[in-house]
Design a protein around this motif. Structure first.
Motif, PDB file in Angstrom:
ATOM      1  N   PRO A   1       0.809  -1.227   0.000  1.00  0.00           N
ATOM      2  CA  PRO A   1       0.000   0.000   0.000  1.00  0.00           C
ATOM      3  C   PRO A   1       0.841   1.274   0.000  1.00  0.00           C
ATOM      4  O   PRO A   1       1.946   1.312   0.542  1.00  0.00           O
ATOM      5  CB  PRO A   1      -0.804  -0.124   1.300  1.00  0.00           C
ATOM      6  N   ASN A   2       0.307   2.293  -0.638  1.00  0.00           N
ATOM      7  CA  ASN A   2       0.879   3.646  -0.598  1.00  0.00           C
ATOM      8  C   ASN A   2       2.327   3.714  -1.071  1.00  0.00           C
ATOM      9  O   ASN A   2       3.118   4.522  -0.578  1.00  0.00           O
ATOM     10  CB  ASN A   2       0.781   4.218   0.828  1.00  0.00           C
ATOM     11  N   GLY A   3       2.670   2.852  -2.019  1.00  0.00           N
ATOM     12  CA  GLY A   3       4.027   2.881  -2.547  1.00  0.00           C
ATOM     13  C   GLY A   3       5.093   2.547  -1.525  1.00  0.00           C
ATOM     14  O   GLY A   3       6.249   2.965  -1.655  1.00  0.00           O
ATOM     15  N   SER A   4       4.719   1.796  -0.502  1.00  0.00           N
ATOM     16  CA  SER A   4       5.665   1.461   0.567  1.00  0.00           C
ATOM     17  C   SER A   4       6.581   0.318   0.137  1.00  0.00           C
ATOM     18  O   SER A   4       6.348  -0.352  -0.869  1.00  0.00           O
ATOM     19  CB  SER A   4       4.906   1.065   1.834  1.00  0.00           C
ATOM     20  N   SER A   5       7.643   0.113   0.904  1.00  0.00           N
ATOM     21  CA  SER A   5       8.525  -1.031   0.687  1.00  0.00           C
ATOM     22  C   SER A   5       8.239  -2.060   1.772  1.00  0.00           C
ATOM     23  O   SER A   5       7.616  -1.755   2.791  1.00  0.00           O
ATOM     24  CB  SER A   5       9.996  -0.603   0.733  1.00  0.00           C
ATOM     25  N   LEU A   6       8.703  -3.274   1.563  1.00  0.00           N
ATOM     26  CA  LEU A   6       8.396  -4.351   2.503  1.00  0.00           C
ATOM     27  C   LEU A   6       9.069  -4.125   3.853  1.00  0.00           C
ATOM     28  O   LEU A   6       8.554  -4.520   4.891  1.00  0.00           O
ATOM     29  CB  LEU A   6       8.823  -5.693   1.906  1.00  0.00           C
ATOM     30  N   GLY A   7      10.242  -3.490   3.838  1.00  0.00           N
ATOM     31  CA  GLY A   7      10.917  -3.174   5.095  1.00  0.00           C
ATOM     32  C   GLY A   7      11.755  -4.299   5.653  1.00  0.00           C
ATOM     33  O   GLY A   7      12.104  -4.287   6.829  1.00  0.00           O
ATOM     34  N   HIS A   8      12.107  -5.279   4.807  1.00  0.00           N
ATOM     35  CA  HIS A   8      12.936  -6.382   5.285  1.00  0.00           C
ATOM     36  C   HIS A   8      14.408  -6.092   5.009  1.00  0.00           C
ATOM     37  O   HIS A   8      14.752  -5.120   4.331  1.00  0.00           O
ATOM     38  CB  HIS A   8      12.519  -7.685   4.612  1.00  0.00           C
ATOM     39  N   MET A   9      15.269  -6.946   5.548  1.00  0.00           N
ATOM     40  CA  MET A   9      16.705  -6.807   5.347  1.00  0.00           C
ATOM     41  C   MET A   9      17.226  -8.001   4.556  1.00  0.00           C
ATOM     42  O   MET A   9      16.502  -8.976   4.327  1.00  0.00           O
ATOM     43  CB  MET A   9      17.418  -6.706   6.697  1.00  0.00           C
ATOM     44  N   LEU A  10      18.484  -7.917   4.146  1.00  0.00           N
ATOM     45  CA  LEU A  10      19.081  -8.997   3.370  1.00  0.00           C
ATOM     46  C   LEU A  10      18.985 -10.323   4.113  1.00  0.00           C
ATOM     47  O   LEU A  10      19.250 -10.396   5.313  1.00  0.00           O
ATOM     48  CB  LEU A  10      20.551  -8.689   3.075  1.00  0.00           C
ATOM     49  N   GLY A  11      18.607 -11.364   3.382  1.00  0.00           N
ATOM     50  CA  GLY A  11      18.567 -12.705   3.953  1.00  0.00           C
ATOM     51  C   GLY A  11      17.332 -13.021   4.766  1.00  0.00           C
ATOM     52  O   GLY A  11      17.189 -14.138   5.260  1.00  0.00           O
ATOM     53  N   GLN A  12      16.422 -12.061   4.923  1.00  0.00           N
ATOM     54  CA  GLN A  12      15.242 -12.317   5.747  1.00  0.00           C
ATOM     55  C   GLN A  12      14.137 -13.013   4.951  1.00  0.00           C
ATOM     56  O   GLN A  12      14.027 -12.853   3.736  1.00  0.00           O
ATOM     57  CB  GLN A  12      14.707 -11.013   6.335  1.00  0.00           C
ATOM     58  N   HIS A  13      13.325 -13.777   5.670  1.00  0.00           N
ATOM     59  CA  HIS A  13      12.198 -14.464   5.045  1.00  0.00           C
ATOM     60  C   HIS A  13      10.899 -14.052   5.720  1.00  0.00           C
ATOM     61  O   HIS A  13      10.904 -13.447   6.795  1.00  0.00           O
ATOM     62  CB  HIS A  13      12.371 -15.986   5.119  1.00  0.00           C
ATOM     63  N   ILE A  14       9.796 -14.372   5.066  1.00  0.00           N
ATOM     64  CA  ILE A  14       8.472 -14.123   5.625  1.00  0.00           C
ATOM     65  C   ILE A  14       7.711 -15.443   5.634  1.00  0.00           C
ATOM     66  O   ILE A  14       8.079 -16.391   4.931  1.00  0.00           O
ATOM     67  CB  ILE A  14       7.700 -13.055   4.819  1.00  0.00           C
ATOM     68  N   VAL A  15       6.670 -15.506   6.439  1.00  0.00           N
ATOM     69  CA  VAL A  15       5.903 -16.745   6.607  1.00  0.00           C
ATOM     70  C   VAL A  15       4.483 -16.539   6.098  1.00  0.00           C
ATOM     71  O   VAL A  15       3.778 -15.629   6.543  1.00  0.00           O
ATOM     72  CB  VAL A  15       5.880 -17.173   8.091  1.00  0.00           C
ATOM     73  N   PHE A  16       4.085 -17.381   5.152  1.00  0.00           N
ATOM     74  CA  PHE A  16       2.713 -17.383   4.648  1.00  0.00           C
ATOM     75  C   PHE A  16       1.924 -18.472   5.372  1.00  0.00           C
ATOM     76  O   PHE A  16       2.492 -19.491   5.781  1.00  0.00           O
ATOM     77  CB  PHE A  16       2.684 -17.679   3.147  1.00  0.00           C
ATOM     78  N   ARG A  17       0.625 -18.252   5.487  1.00  0.00           N
ATOM     79  CA  ARG A  17      -0.206 -19.307   6.063  1.00  0.00           C
ATOM     80  C   ARG A  17      -1.432 -19.541   5.191  1.00  0.00           C
ATOM     81  O   ARG A  17      -1.903 -18.655   4.476  1.00  0.00           O
ATOM     82  CB  ARG A  17      -0.638 -18.962   7.483  1.00  0.00           C
ATOM     83  N   GLY A  18      -1.922 -20.774   5.265  1.00  0.00           N
ATOM     84  CA  GLY A  18      -3.116 -21.139   4.516  1.00  0.00           C
ATOM     85  C   GLY A  18      -3.842 -22.268   5.219  1.00  0.00           C
ATOM     86  O   GLY A  18      -3.314 -22.879   6.155  1.00  0.00           O
ATOM     87  N   ILE A  19      -5.044 -22.544   4.771  1.00  0.00           N
ATOM     88  CA  ILE A  19      -5.864 -23.606   5.340  1.00  0.00           C
ATOM     89  C   ILE A  19      -6.057 -24.691   4.285  1.00  0.00           C
ATOM     90  O   ILE A  19      -6.520 -24.415   3.175  1.00  0.00           O
ATOM     91  CB  ILE A  19      -7.241 -23.082   5.798  1.00  0.00           C
ATOM     92  N   VAL A  20      -5.687 -25.918   4.630  1.00  0.00           N
ATOM     93  CA  VAL A  20      -5.864 -27.059   3.733  1.00  0.00           C
ATOM     94  C   VAL A  20      -6.603 -28.148   4.496  1.00  0.00           C
ATOM     95  O   VAL A  20      -6.117 -28.650   5.511  1.00  0.00           O
ATOM     96  CB  VAL A  20      -4.509 -27.597   3.225  1.00  0.00           C
ATOM     97  N   LYS A  21      -7.800 -28.482   4.030  1.00  0.00           N
ATOM     98  CA  LYS A  21      -8.623 -29.521   4.666  1.00  0.00           C
ATOM     99  C   LYS A  21      -8.802 -29.244   6.155  1.00  0.00           C
ATOM    100  O   LYS A  21      -8.728 -30.152   6.993  1.00  0.00           O
ATOM    101  CB  LYS A  21      -7.998 -30.898   4.442  1.00  0.00           C
ATOM    102  N   GLY A  22      -9.011 -27.973   6.480  1.00  0.00           N
ATOM    103  CA  GLY A  22      -9.244 -27.586   7.861  1.00  0.00           C
ATOM    104  C   GLY A  22      -7.995 -27.459   8.704  1.00  0.00           C
ATOM    105  O   GLY A  22      -8.072 -27.117   9.885  1.00  0.00           O
ATOM    106  N   LEU A  23      -6.830 -27.712   8.114  1.00  0.00           N
ATOM    107  CA  LEU A  23      -5.566 -27.659   8.845  1.00  0.00           C
ATOM    108  C   LEU A  23      -4.801 -26.400   8.460  1.00  0.00           C
ATOM    109  O   LEU A  23      -4.603 -26.119   7.276  1.00  0.00           O
ATOM    110  CB  LEU A  23      -4.726 -28.897   8.516  1.00  0.00           C
ATOM    111  N   GLU A  24      -4.378 -25.619   9.458  1.00  0.00           N
ATOM    112  CA  GLU A  24      -3.597 -24.420   9.174  1.00  0.00           C
ATOM    113  C   GLU A  24      -2.148 -24.800   8.903  1.00  0.00           C
ATOM    114  O   GLU A  24      -1.516 -25.500   9.689  1.00  0.00           O
ATOM    115  CB  GLU A  24      -3.662 -23.434  10.337  1.00  0.00           C
ATOM    116  N   ILE A  25      -1.626 -24.323   7.775  1.00  0.00           N
ATOM    117  CA  ILE A  25      -0.257 -24.612   7.358  1.00  0.00           C
ATOM    118  C   ILE A  25       0.511 -23.300   7.261  1.00  0.00           C
ATOM    119  O   ILE A  25      -0.020 -22.295   6.791  1.00  0.00           O
ATOM    120  CB  ILE A  25      -0.223 -25.306   5.975  1.00  0.00           C
ATOM    121  N   GLN A  26       1.770 -23.310   7.697  1.00  0.00           N
ATOM    122  CA  GLN A  26       2.625 -22.136   7.560  1.00  0.00           C
ATOM    123  C   GLN A  26       3.952 -22.547   6.932  1.00  0.00           C
ATOM    124  O   GLN A  26       4.529 -23.567   7.305  1.00  0.00           O
ATOM    125  CB  GLN A  26       2.870 -21.474   8.922  1.00  0.00           C
ATOM    126  N   ARG A  27       4.409 -21.752   5.972  1.00  0.00           N
ATOM    127  CA  ARG A  27       5.683 -22.021   5.314  1.00  0.00           C
ATOM    128  C   ARG A  27       6.431 -20.711   5.084  1.00  0.00           C
ATOM    129  O   ARG A  27       5.824 -19.662   4.875  1.00  0.00           O
ATOM    130  CB  ARG A  27       5.477 -22.728   3.966  1.00  0.00           C
TER     131      ARG A  27
END
Length: 258
Positions: free
Chosen positions: A93-119
């Motif tokens: 939003p608003n032309g912002s940057s993600l704000g992370h640093m080199l080598g950093q990762h982020i975690v996504f989550r989703g629901i599969v068959k009622g089970l919450e998964i994060q990667r």
């Protein structure tokens, strides 16, 4: 104000399942957050004060992300890299940057068959990219998270939190960086490579070795060929399944334009 034990039990935090941990050593991990919330709940219950259940405000780091809570970002582009891997672009939003640093990762989550998964996935965008960020994700036939990601389409809102990890790097801190990767393991290498070649004052020599089965399976070849034109960058492809009249062989190919 909670009147009885049932009210308090309804407010008790739920312990995460093992599938909710991405296994990447995030700090805080979902189990750390759960433990913190549980201790806060126990203290609030002891004192009979539900106001203590509100999480303390996380100090603003300039990032649109939050390491403790998930934020939804709109998927604006899905671009195929190979037959089983895509680049996903998310709007900021608003032309912002993600704000992370080199080598950093982020975690996504989703629901599969009622089970919450994060990667965990590493953004491949340059650190100063504004208005969007990209991630490179391989789809595995039997992967739980892959089942969720396969359903992503442009316009969807996807939740993630972070950033996590990272390491300290200063321009010219080292004479040479040798980076070894395989497949989508190239993701954390790309922002490092860009940070060096984008900085005219950084004379660090980069040697990037990428292992892959075939040339067709390599990701972001145009970008890599562009980077290989810099005087201080050497890139090698190590291919494990190259067809020749003598059968399959290993092949190491170096690309350099200087």
């Amino acid at each position: 104000m909670c009147e009885d034990e049932t009210d308090w039990l309804s407010l008790k935090p739920t312990e995460p399942s093992p599938a909710q941990c991405c296994g990447s050593g995030c700090s805080p991990c979902v189990f750390d957050i759960y433990q913190s919330d549980l201790e806060r709940w126990e203290k609030a219950k002891e004192l009979g004060d539900t106001s203590l259940l509100s999480r303390r405000k996380v100090e603003n780091s300039g990032s649109v992300l939050n390491s403790e809570t998930f934020t939804a970002f709109r998927l604006i582009l899905v671009e195929r890299e190979t037959d089983d891997t895509n680049r996903y672009r998310f709007h900021l939003p608003n032309g912002s940057s993600l704000g992370h640093m080199l080598g950093q990762h982020i975690v996504f989550r989703g629901i599969v068959k009622g089970l919450e998964i994060q990667r965990a996935y590493t953004p491949i965008s340059r650190l100063d990219t504004r208005g969007h960020f990209d991630v490179l994700i391989k789809i595995y036939e039997h992967g739980l998270m892959s089942q969720f990601i396969t359903g992503w389409k442009e316009g969807d809102w996807i939740e993630c939190r972070g950033p996590f990890g990272g390491f300290s790097y200063r321009p010219n801190q080292y004479g040479e960086l040798v980076m070894l990767c395989s497949g989508t393991g190239i993701a954390p290498m790309l922002p490092i490579l860009s940070s060096v070649t984008d900085n005219e004052d950084d004379e660090t020599f980069i040697t990037l070795v990428i292992c892959c089965r075939t040339y067709e399976k390599l990701y972001l070849k145009s970008f890599l060929h562009e980077q290989a034109r810099f005087w201080n960058v050497r890139i090698f492809y190590v291919l494990s399944q190259v067809n020749t009249p003598f059968g399959l062989i290993y092949l190491c190919v170096g690309i350099s334009f200087h």
